[in-house]
Design an enzyme around this catalytic site. Sequence first.
Site, PDB file in Angstrom:
ATOM      1  N   SER A 132     -11.195 -15.046   2.454  1.00  0.00           N
ATOM      2  CA  SER A 132     -10.752 -15.054   3.451  1.00  0.00           C
ATOM      3  C   SER A 132      -9.628 -14.322   4.269  1.00  0.00           C
ATOM      4  O   SER A 132      -9.151 -13.586   5.976  1.00  0.00           O
ATOM      5  CB  SER A 132      -9.658 -16.741   4.192  1.00  0.00           C
ATOM      6  OG  SER A 132     -11.336 -17.405   3.811  1.00  0.00           O
TER       7      SER A 132
ATOM      8  N   ASN B 232     -23.059 -16.275   2.097  1.00  0.00           N
ATOM      9  CA  ASN B 232     -23.335 -16.703   1.191  1.00  0.00           C
ATOM     10  C   ASN B 232     -23.630 -18.027   0.903  1.00  0.00           C
ATOM     11  O   ASN B 232     -23.691 -18.855  -0.030  1.00  0.00           O
ATOM     12  CB  ASN B 232     -21.547 -17.349   0.894  1.00  0.00           C
ATOM     13  CG  ASN B 232     -21.414 -17.227   2.392  1.00  0.00           C
ATOM     14  OD1 ASN B 232     -20.951 -17.380   3.162  1.00  0.00           O
ATOM     15  ND2 ASN B 232     -20.807 -18.744   3.235  1.00  0.00           N
TER      16      ASN B 232
ATOM     17  N   SER C 272     -12.380 -11.839  -3.804  1.00  0.00           N
ATOM     18  CA  SER C 272     -11.614 -13.575  -4.376  1.00  0.00           C
ATOM     19  C   SER C 272     -12.182 -14.144  -5.611  1.00  0.00           C
ATOM     20  O   SER C 272     -13.221 -14.011  -6.001  1.00  0.00           O
ATOM     21  CB  SER C 272     -12.422 -14.479  -2.926  1.00  0.00           C
ATOM     22  OG  SER C 272     -12.105 -15.338  -2.884  1.00  0.00           O
TER      23      SER C 272
ATOM     24  N   THR D 298       7.128 -12.408  -3.686  1.00  0.00           N
ATOM     25  CA  THR D 298       6.786 -12.431  -4.694  1.00  0.00           C
ATOM     26  C   THR D 298       4.762 -12.925  -5.192  1.00  0.00           C
ATOM     27  O   THR D 298       4.518 -13.357  -5.133  1.00  0.00           O
ATOM     28  CB  THR D 298       7.662 -13.085  -5.368  1.00  0.00           C
ATOM     29  OG1 THR D 298       9.080 -13.537  -5.005  1.00  0.00           O
ATOM     30  CG2 THR D 298       7.546 -13.193  -7.348  1.00  0.00           C
TER      31      THR D 298
ATOM     32  N   CYS E 224     -17.941 -24.805   4.029  1.00  0.00           N
ATOM     33  CA  CYS E 224     -16.912 -24.350   5.096  1.00  0.00           C
ATOM     34  C   CYS E 224     -17.252 -25.379   6.050  1.00  0.00           C
ATOM     35  O   CYS E 224     -16.607 -26.002   6.987  1.00  0.00           O
ATOM     36  CB  CYS E 224     -16.617 -23.542   5.322  1.00  0.00           C
ATOM     37  SG  CYS E 224     -16.946 -22.101   4.360  1.00  0.00           S
TER      38      CYS E 224
HETATM   39  C1  LIG Z   1     -15.603 -17.987  -0.345  1.00  0.00           C
HETATM   40  C2  LIG Z   1     -16.127 -16.814   1.257  1.00  0.00           C
HETATM   41  C3  LIG Z   1     -15.396 -16.343   1.600  1.00  0.00           C
HETATM   42  C4  LIG Z   1     -13.788 -16.916   1.145  1.00  0.00           C
HETATM   43  O1  LIG Z   1     -13.051 -17.080   0.169  1.00  0.00           O
HETATM   44  P1  LIG Z   1     -11.677 -17.599   0.497  1.00  0.00           P
HETATM   45  O2  LIG Z   1     -11.191 -16.888  -1.363  1.00  0.00           O
HETATM   46  O3  LIG Z   1     -12.098 -18.754  -0.026  1.00  0.00           O
HETATM   47  O4  LIG Z   1     -10.735 -17.353   1.262  1.00  0.00           O
HETATM   48  C5  LIG Z   1     -15.203 -15.092   1.829  1.00  0.00           C
HETATM   49  N1  LIG Z   1     -16.356 -14.669   2.370  1.00  0.00           N
HETATM   50  C6  LIG Z   1     -17.542 -15.194   1.510  1.00  0.00           C
HETATM   51  C7  LIG Z   1     -19.089 -14.426   1.430  1.00  0.00           C
HETATM   52  C8  LIG Z   1     -17.198 -16.383   1.041  1.00  0.00           C
HETATM   53  O5  LIG Z   1     -18.167 -16.216   0.005  1.00  0.00           O
END
Ligand SMILES: *Cc1c(COP(=O)(O)O)cnc(C)c1O
Length: 390
Positions: free
Chosen positions: A72, A152, A200, A238, A325
Amino acid sequence: MKKVYADNAATTNVSKPVLEAMLPIYENVYGNPSSLYEIGAEARVYLDNARETVAKCLGANQNEIYFTSGGSESDNWAIKGVAHALMAKGKNHIITSKFEHHAVLHTCEALRKEGFEITYLEVYENGIVKPEDVEKAIKDTTALVTIMYANNEIGTIQPIKEIGAICKKHGVLFHTDAVQAIGNVHIDVKEQNIDLLSLSGHKFHAPKGVGALYIRRGIRIPNLIDGGAQESGKRAGTENVAGIVGLAKALEIATETIDSKNEKLKKMTSRLIDEVLKIERSRLNGDREKRLPGNVSFCFEGIEGESLLLMLDMKGISASSGSACTSGSLDPSHVLLSIGLPHEIAHGSLRLSFSDVNCEEDIDYIIETLPPIVNRLRAMSPLWDRIING
Ligand SMILES: *Cc1c(COP(=O)(O)O)cnc(C)c1O
Protein backbone atom coordinates in the site's frame (compact mmCIF):
# COMPACT_ATOMS: atom_id res chain seq x y z
CA MET A 1 -9.86 -32.00 11.43
CA LYS A 2 -7.71 -31.32 8.40
CA LYS A 3 -6.66 -27.69 7.99
CA VAL A 4 -6.13 -26.13 4.58
CA TYR A 5 -4.85 -22.60 4.24
CA ALA A 6 -6.07 -21.49 0.82
CA ASP A 7 -5.77 -17.73 1.16
CA ASN A 8 -2.17 -17.08 0.18
CA ALA A 9 -3.20 -14.05 -1.90
CA ALA A 10 -4.26 -12.37 1.37
CA THR A 11 -1.04 -13.23 3.14
CA THR A 12 1.45 -16.06 3.59
CA ASN A 13 3.27 -17.67 6.48
CA VAL A 14 6.85 -16.62 7.18
CA SER A 15 8.94 -19.52 5.94
CA LYS A 16 11.57 -21.25 8.07
CA PRO A 17 14.63 -20.06 6.08
CA VAL A 18 13.28 -16.49 6.17
CA LEU A 19 12.77 -16.63 9.93
CA GLU A 20 16.25 -18.11 10.32
CA ALA A 21 17.74 -15.28 8.27
CA MET A 22 15.96 -12.72 10.45
CA LEU A 23 16.65 -14.05 13.95
CA PRO A 24 20.36 -13.14 14.12
CA ILE A 25 19.46 -9.55 13.27
CA TYR A 26 17.12 -9.29 16.26
CA GLU A 27 19.50 -11.15 18.57
CA ASN A 28 22.95 -9.94 17.57
CA VAL A 29 23.04 -7.42 14.75
CA TYR A 30 20.60 -5.00 16.34
CA GLY A 31 22.70 -1.89 15.74
CA ASN A 32 21.34 1.11 13.91
CA PRO A 33 22.68 0.93 10.33
CA SER A 34 23.49 4.64 10.55
CA SER A 35 25.78 4.14 13.57
CA LEU A 36 29.50 3.94 13.00
CA TYR A 37 30.52 1.28 15.54
CA GLU A 38 30.75 -2.37 14.70
CA ILE A 39 27.19 -3.69 15.14
CA GLY A 40 25.85 -0.63 13.35
CA ALA A 41 28.23 -1.15 10.46
CA GLU A 42 27.37 -4.82 10.46
CA ALA A 43 23.66 -4.02 10.20
CA ARG A 44 24.52 -1.69 7.30
CA VAL A 45 26.21 -4.57 5.50
CA TYR A 46 23.09 -6.73 5.92
CA LEU A 47 20.96 -3.87 4.63
CA ASP A 48 23.20 -3.27 1.61
CA ASN A 49 23.27 -6.97 0.78
CA ALA A 50 19.49 -7.19 1.02
CA ARG A 51 19.12 -4.24 -1.35
CA GLU A 52 21.52 -5.86 -3.77
CA THR A 53 19.54 -9.13 -3.65
CA VAL A 54 16.21 -7.42 -4.24
CA ALA A 55 17.70 -5.40 -7.11
CA LYS A 56 19.12 -8.55 -8.69
CA CYS A 57 15.77 -10.38 -8.50
CA LEU A 58 14.11 -7.52 -10.40
CA GLY A 59 16.87 -6.80 -12.91
CA ALA A 60 17.36 -3.39 -11.27
CA ASN A 61 20.29 -1.53 -9.73
CA GLN A 62 20.77 -1.24 -5.97
CA ASN A 63 20.21 2.49 -5.94
CA GLU A 64 16.81 2.03 -7.58
CA ILE A 65 15.37 0.03 -4.64
CA TYR A 66 13.65 1.84 -1.76
CA PHE A 67 12.40 -0.17 1.21
CA THR A 68 8.92 0.68 2.48
CA SER A 69 6.33 -0.76 4.85
CA GLY A 70 4.57 -2.76 2.13
CA GLY A 71 2.44 -2.73 -0.98
CA SER A 72 0.00 0.00 0.00
CA GLU A 73 2.78 2.40 0.89
CA SER A 74 4.72 1.67 -2.29
CA ASP A 75 1.61 2.20 -4.43
CA ASN A 76 0.78 5.48 -2.70
CA TRP A 77 4.32 6.78 -2.98
CA ALA A 78 4.75 5.81 -6.61
CA ILE A 79 1.46 7.23 -7.84
CA LYS A 80 1.23 10.38 -5.72
CA GLY A 81 4.95 10.93 -6.15
CA VAL A 82 4.86 10.89 -9.95
CA ALA A 83 1.62 12.88 -10.02
CA HIS A 84 2.99 15.62 -7.80
CA ALA A 85 6.35 15.70 -9.56
CA LEU A 86 4.76 16.19 -12.97
CA MET A 87 1.87 18.46 -11.95
CA ALA A 88 4.02 21.56 -12.42
CA LYS A 89 4.68 20.49 -16.03
CA GLY A 90 0.95 20.54 -16.76
CA LYS A 91 0.58 16.77 -16.57
CA ASN A 92 -2.58 16.03 -14.64
CA HIS A 93 -3.90 12.84 -16.23
CA ILE A 94 -3.48 9.30 -14.88
CA ILE A 95 -4.48 6.06 -16.58
CA THR A 96 -5.31 3.00 -14.53
CA SER A 97 -7.71 0.07 -14.75
CA LYS A 98 -11.08 -0.66 -13.19
CA PHE A 99 -9.86 -3.64 -11.20
CA GLU A 100 -6.76 -2.36 -9.43
CA HIS A 101 -6.21 -2.99 -5.73
CA HIS A 102 -7.73 -0.32 -3.50
CA ALA A 103 -4.23 0.91 -2.67
CA VAL A 104 -4.13 2.13 -6.28
CA LEU A 105 -7.80 3.00 -6.83
CA HIS A 106 -8.20 5.01 -3.65
CA THR A 107 -4.89 6.78 -4.30
CA CYS A 108 -6.16 7.77 -7.76
CA GLU A 109 -9.43 8.90 -6.17
CA ALA A 110 -7.49 11.11 -3.72
CA LEU A 111 -5.62 12.63 -6.67
CA ARG A 112 -8.89 13.19 -8.52
CA LYS A 113 -10.04 15.29 -5.59
CA GLU A 114 -6.84 17.33 -5.96
CA GLY A 115 -7.79 18.04 -9.57
CA PHE A 116 -6.22 15.14 -11.48
CA GLU A 117 -8.15 13.47 -14.26
CA ILE A 118 -8.30 9.68 -13.99
CA THR A 119 -9.08 7.24 -16.82
CA TYR A 120 -10.20 3.76 -15.70
CA LEU A 121 -9.59 1.21 -18.45
CA GLU A 122 -11.87 -1.75 -19.15
CA VAL A 123 -10.57 -5.20 -18.27
CA TYR A 124 -13.16 -7.17 -20.25
CA GLU A 125 -14.57 -10.58 -19.43
CA ASN A 126 -11.16 -12.27 -19.35
CA GLY A 127 -9.81 -9.79 -16.80
CA ILE A 128 -7.03 -8.47 -19.01
CA VAL A 129 -6.24 -4.89 -20.02
CA LYS A 130 -5.77 -4.31 -23.75
CA PRO A 131 -2.50 -2.51 -24.56
CA GLU A 132 -4.23 -0.70 -27.44
CA ASP A 133 -6.69 0.79 -24.94
CA VAL A 134 -3.74 2.19 -23.02
CA GLU A 135 -2.38 3.77 -26.20
CA LYS A 136 -5.77 5.27 -27.09
CA ALA A 137 -6.13 6.78 -23.61
CA ILE A 138 -2.73 8.50 -23.58
CA LYS A 139 -2.80 12.24 -24.21
CA ASP A 140 -0.46 15.23 -23.90
CA THR A 141 -1.37 15.68 -20.25
CA THR A 142 -0.82 12.04 -19.22
CA ALA A 143 1.67 11.77 -16.36
CA LEU A 144 1.42 8.12 -15.45
CA VAL A 145 -0.02 4.76 -16.41
CA THR A 146 -0.51 2.41 -13.45
CA ILE A 147 -1.65 -1.14 -14.21
CA MET A 148 -1.28 -4.08 -11.84
CA TYR A 149 0.91 -7.01 -12.88
CA ALA A 150 -1.50 -9.70 -11.69
CA ASN A 151 -4.91 -9.21 -10.17
CA ASN A 152 -5.28 -10.14 -6.50
CA GLU A 153 -8.83 -11.48 -6.74
CA ILE A 154 -8.93 -13.36 -10.02
CA GLY A 155 -5.21 -13.85 -10.67
CA THR A 156 -5.14 -12.69 -14.29
CA ILE A 157 -1.74 -11.59 -15.58
CA GLN A 158 -1.52 -8.37 -17.58
CA PRO A 159 0.54 -7.70 -20.75
CA ILE A 160 3.01 -5.61 -18.77
CA LYS A 161 5.87 -5.53 -21.27
CA GLU A 162 3.58 -4.37 -24.10
CA ILE A 163 1.95 -1.70 -21.94
CA GLY A 164 5.41 -0.57 -20.81
CA ALA A 165 6.58 -0.32 -24.41
CA ILE A 166 3.60 1.89 -25.32
CA CYS A 167 4.29 4.16 -22.35
CA LYS A 168 7.94 4.40 -23.30
CA LYS A 169 7.06 5.26 -26.89
CA HIS A 170 4.83 8.12 -25.69
CA GLY A 171 7.18 9.34 -22.94
CA VAL A 172 4.72 8.46 -20.17
CA LEU A 173 5.86 6.88 -16.91
CA PHE A 174 4.67 3.36 -16.13
CA HIS A 175 4.05 1.97 -12.64
CA THR A 176 2.94 -1.56 -11.86
CA ASP A 177 1.59 -2.97 -8.62
CA ALA A 178 3.39 -6.31 -8.77
CA VAL A 179 2.45 -7.39 -5.25
CA GLN A 180 0.70 -10.58 -6.42
CA ALA A 181 3.08 -11.31 -9.27
CA ILE A 182 6.35 -11.16 -7.35
CA GLY A 183 7.83 -14.60 -6.88
CA ASN A 184 5.30 -16.11 -9.28
CA VAL A 185 6.41 -14.66 -12.61
CA HIS A 186 9.84 -13.75 -13.96
CA ILE A 187 10.30 -10.01 -13.67
CA ASP A 188 12.95 -7.89 -15.32
CA VAL A 189 12.10 -4.22 -14.98
CA LYS A 190 14.40 -3.06 -17.79
CA GLU A 191 13.36 -5.70 -20.26
CA GLN A 192 9.67 -5.18 -19.40
CA ASN A 193 9.81 -1.36 -19.65
CA ILE A 194 8.74 -0.80 -16.04
CA ASP A 195 9.56 2.58 -14.50
CA LEU A 196 8.18 1.99 -11.00
CA LEU A 197 7.20 -1.28 -9.32
CA SER A 198 5.59 -2.04 -5.95
CA LEU A 199 6.11 -5.23 -3.97
CA SER A 200 5.21 -6.48 -0.51
CA GLY A 201 6.99 -9.12 1.57
CA HIS A 202 4.06 -10.83 3.23
CA LYS A 203 2.69 -12.14 -0.07
CA PHE A 204 5.78 -14.33 -0.59
CA HIS A 205 6.66 -15.69 2.85
CA ALA A 206 8.40 -12.63 4.32
CA PRO A 207 6.86 -10.79 7.28
CA LYS A 208 4.07 -8.23 7.12
CA GLY A 209 5.01 -4.56 7.23
CA VAL A 210 7.94 -4.62 4.82
CA GLY A 211 7.97 -3.96 1.09
CA ALA A 212 9.84 -2.11 -1.59
CA LEU A 213 9.41 0.35 -4.40
CA TYR A 214 11.60 0.23 -7.48
CA ILE A 215 12.07 3.68 -8.98
CA ARG A 216 14.04 3.75 -12.22
CA ARG A 217 17.16 5.91 -12.07
CA GLY A 218 16.50 9.41 -13.32
CA ILE A 219 12.91 9.58 -12.11
CA ARG A 220 12.63 12.19 -9.38
CA ILE A 221 9.64 12.07 -7.08
CA PRO A 222 9.06 13.93 -3.80
CA ASN A 223 10.24 12.38 -0.53
CA LEU A 224 7.72 10.17 1.19
CA ILE A 225 8.94 10.85 4.72
CA ASP A 226 11.24 13.76 5.58
CA GLY A 227 13.78 13.25 8.32
CA GLY A 228 17.02 11.28 8.35
CA ALA A 229 19.11 10.19 5.40
CA GLN A 230 17.69 6.67 5.15
CA GLU A 231 16.63 5.40 1.71
CA SER A 232 18.68 8.14 0.01
CA GLY A 233 16.87 10.71 2.13
CA LYS A 234 13.57 9.94 0.46
CA ARG A 235 11.95 7.81 3.14
CA ALA A 236 13.34 8.67 6.55
CA GLY A 237 13.23 6.46 9.62
CA THR A 238 15.51 3.82 11.07
CA GLU A 239 15.35 0.83 8.77
CA ASN A 240 13.45 -2.36 9.61
CA VAL A 241 16.68 -4.31 9.10
CA ALA A 242 15.37 -7.73 10.12
CA GLY A 243 12.23 -7.32 8.01
CA ILE A 244 14.30 -6.18 5.04
CA VAL A 245 16.70 -9.12 5.43
CA GLY A 246 13.67 -11.43 5.57
CA LEU A 247 12.16 -9.83 2.49
CA ALA A 248 15.39 -10.27 0.51
CA LYS A 249 15.73 -13.90 1.60
CA ALA A 250 12.11 -14.64 0.71
CA LEU A 251 12.41 -12.94 -2.66
CA GLU A 252 15.61 -14.81 -3.46
CA ILE A 253 13.96 -18.16 -2.66
CA ALA A 254 10.75 -17.27 -4.49
CA THR A 255 12.66 -16.14 -7.59
CA GLU A 256 14.88 -19.23 -7.72
CA THR A 257 11.91 -21.57 -7.43
CA ILE A 258 9.41 -19.87 -9.77
CA ASP A 259 9.42 -22.55 -12.45
CA SER A 260 9.27 -25.63 -10.24
CA LYS A 261 6.67 -24.04 -7.96
CA ASN A 262 4.49 -22.98 -10.88
CA GLU A 263 4.61 -26.40 -12.45
CA LYS A 264 3.39 -27.93 -9.20
CA LEU A 265 0.73 -25.26 -8.57
CA LYS A 266 -0.54 -25.40 -12.13
CA LYS A 267 -1.09 -29.14 -11.85
CA MET A 268 -2.91 -28.68 -8.56
CA THR A 269 -5.18 -25.85 -9.65
CA SER A 270 -5.95 -27.35 -13.09
CA ARG A 271 -7.37 -30.41 -11.36
CA LEU A 272 -9.23 -28.21 -8.89
CA ILE A 273 -10.74 -26.08 -11.67
CA ASP A 274 -11.84 -29.14 -13.67
CA GLU A 275 -13.50 -30.67 -10.63
CA VAL A 276 -15.18 -27.53 -9.31
CA LEU A 277 -16.59 -26.61 -12.72
CA LYS A 278 -18.54 -29.88 -12.61
CA ILE A 279 -20.79 -28.11 -10.10
CA GLU A 280 -23.75 -26.81 -12.10
CA ARG A 281 -23.96 -23.06 -12.65
CA SER A 282 -20.41 -22.46 -11.50
CA ARG A 283 -17.82 -20.43 -13.37
CA LEU A 284 -14.12 -19.64 -13.28
CA ASN A 285 -13.45 -15.90 -13.18
CA GLY A 286 -10.85 -14.50 -15.54
CA ASP A 287 -8.79 -16.06 -18.30
CA ARG A 288 -8.02 -19.72 -17.70
CA GLU A 289 -4.49 -19.60 -19.10
CA LYS A 290 -3.13 -16.10 -18.43
CA ARG A 291 -3.39 -16.39 -14.65
CA LEU A 292 -1.23 -16.94 -11.61
CA PRO A 293 -0.93 -20.71 -11.27
CA GLY A 294 -1.82 -20.55 -7.57
CA ASN A 295 -4.93 -18.40 -7.86
CA VAL A 296 -8.44 -19.60 -8.73
CA SER A 297 -11.63 -17.60 -8.41
CA PHE A 298 -15.07 -19.11 -8.85
CA CYS A 299 -18.66 -17.93 -8.73
CA PHE A 300 -21.56 -20.17 -7.77
CA GLU A 301 -25.01 -18.98 -8.70
CA GLY A 302 -27.67 -18.88 -6.03
CA ILE A 303 -25.45 -18.65 -2.95
CA GLU A 304 -23.76 -15.99 -0.83
CA GLY A 305 -19.97 -16.05 -0.77
CA GLU A 306 -19.95 -15.14 2.92
CA SER A 307 -22.02 -18.18 3.92
CA LEU A 308 -19.78 -20.37 1.80
CA LEU A 309 -16.69 -19.05 3.59
CA LEU A 310 -18.18 -19.68 7.02
CA MET A 311 -19.05 -23.26 6.13
CA LEU A 312 -15.63 -23.88 4.61
CA ASP A 313 -14.07 -22.46 7.76
CA MET A 314 -16.07 -24.95 9.85
CA LYS A 315 -14.40 -27.67 7.76
CA GLY A 316 -10.94 -26.20 8.37
CA ILE A 317 -10.55 -24.46 5.00
CA SER A 318 -9.40 -20.83 5.03
CA ALA A 319 -10.49 -19.08 1.85
CA SER A 320 -11.78 -15.71 0.77
CA SER A 321 -14.64 -14.33 -1.24
CA GLY A 322 -12.32 -11.99 -3.07
CA SER A 323 -10.17 -9.42 -1.43
CA ALA A 324 -9.38 -9.48 2.30
CA CYS A 325 -9.65 -5.71 2.28
CA THR A 326 -13.33 -5.60 1.35
CA SER A 327 -14.61 -8.50 3.40
CA GLY A 328 -17.12 -7.23 5.88
CA SER A 329 -18.69 -4.96 3.30
CA LEU A 330 -21.85 -6.09 1.56
CA ASP A 331 -20.97 -4.61 -1.80
CA PRO A 332 -19.89 -7.15 -4.39
CA SER A 333 -16.25 -6.96 -5.39
CA HIS A 334 -15.35 -4.19 -7.84
CA VAL A 335 -13.09 -6.71 -9.57
CA LEU A 336 -15.92 -9.13 -10.31
CA LEU A 337 -18.17 -6.29 -11.46
CA SER A 338 -15.37 -5.03 -13.71
CA ILE A 339 -15.31 -8.33 -15.63
CA GLY A 340 -19.02 -7.91 -16.29
CA LEU A 341 -20.56 -10.18 -13.68
CA PRO A 342 -24.03 -9.13 -12.52
CA HIS A 343 -24.34 -8.33 -8.79
CA GLU A 344 -26.20 -11.50 -7.88
CA ILE A 345 -23.54 -13.74 -9.42
CA ALA A 346 -20.63 -11.68 -8.06
CA HIS A 347 -22.03 -12.23 -4.56
CA GLY A 348 -21.42 -15.96 -4.82
CA SER A 349 -17.66 -15.75 -5.23
CA LEU A 350 -14.87 -17.87 -3.82
CA ARG A 351 -11.14 -17.26 -4.16
CA LEU A 352 -8.76 -20.09 -3.38
CA SER A 353 -5.11 -19.12 -3.47
CA PHE A 354 -2.22 -21.49 -2.96
CA SER A 355 1.50 -21.27 -2.40
CA ASP A 356 4.34 -23.77 -2.20
CA VAL A 357 3.18 -24.77 1.30
CA ASN A 358 0.07 -26.38 -0.20
CA CYS A 359 -0.04 -29.91 -1.58
CA GLU A 360 -2.24 -32.25 -3.62
CA GLU A 361 -3.93 -33.52 -0.44
CA ASP A 362 -5.23 -29.98 0.13
CA ILE A 363 -6.83 -30.05 -3.30
CA ASP A 364 -8.32 -33.51 -2.59
CA TYR A 365 -9.85 -32.18 0.60
CA ILE A 366 -11.33 -29.10 -1.10
CA ILE A 367 -12.73 -31.19 -3.95
CA GLU A 368 -14.37 -33.48 -1.43
CA THR A 369 -15.65 -30.71 0.85
CA LEU A 370 -16.77 -27.90 -1.44
CA PRO A 371 -19.52 -29.43 -3.65
CA PRO A 372 -21.67 -30.73 -0.73
CA ILE A 373 -21.47 -27.30 0.92
CA VAL A 374 -22.57 -25.56 -2.28
CA ASN A 375 -25.47 -28.03 -2.56
CA ARG A 376 -26.49 -27.50 1.04
CA LEU A 377 -26.48 -23.73 0.73
CA ARG A 378 -28.45 -23.92 -2.48
CA ALA A 379 -31.03 -26.18 -0.89
CA MET A 380 -31.69 -23.41 1.65
CA SER A 381 -31.55 -20.56 -0.87
CA PRO A 382 -34.73 -18.89 -2.20
CA LEU A 383 -32.50 -17.32 -4.85
CA TRP A 384 -31.44 -20.76 -6.11
CA ASP A 385 -35.05 -21.88 -6.11
CA ARG A 386 -35.90 -18.95 -8.38
CA ILE A 387 -32.94 -19.66 -10.69
CA ILE A 388 -33.94 -23.28 -11.12
CA ASN A 389 -37.73 -22.96 -11.17
CA GLY A 390 -37.89 -19.58 -12.89
C1 LIG B 1 -1.82 -7.18 -0.75
C2 LIG B 1 -1.81 -6.26 -1.89
C3 LIG B 1 -1.50 -4.89 -1.71
C4 LIG B 1 -1.24 -4.30 -0.35
O1 LIG B 1 -0.03 -4.72 0.20
P1 LIG B 1 0.24 -4.48 1.77
O2 LIG B 1 1.64 -4.88 1.95
O3 LIG B 1 -0.73 -5.36 2.49
O4 LIG B 1 0.00 -3.03 2.03
C5 LIG B 1 -1.45 -4.07 -2.81
N1 LIG B 1 -1.71 -4.56 -4.03
C6 LIG B 1 -2.01 -5.85 -4.26
C7 LIG B 1 -2.26 -6.32 -5.64
C8 LIG B 1 -2.08 -6.74 -3.19
O5 LIG B 1 -2.41 -8.00 -3.41
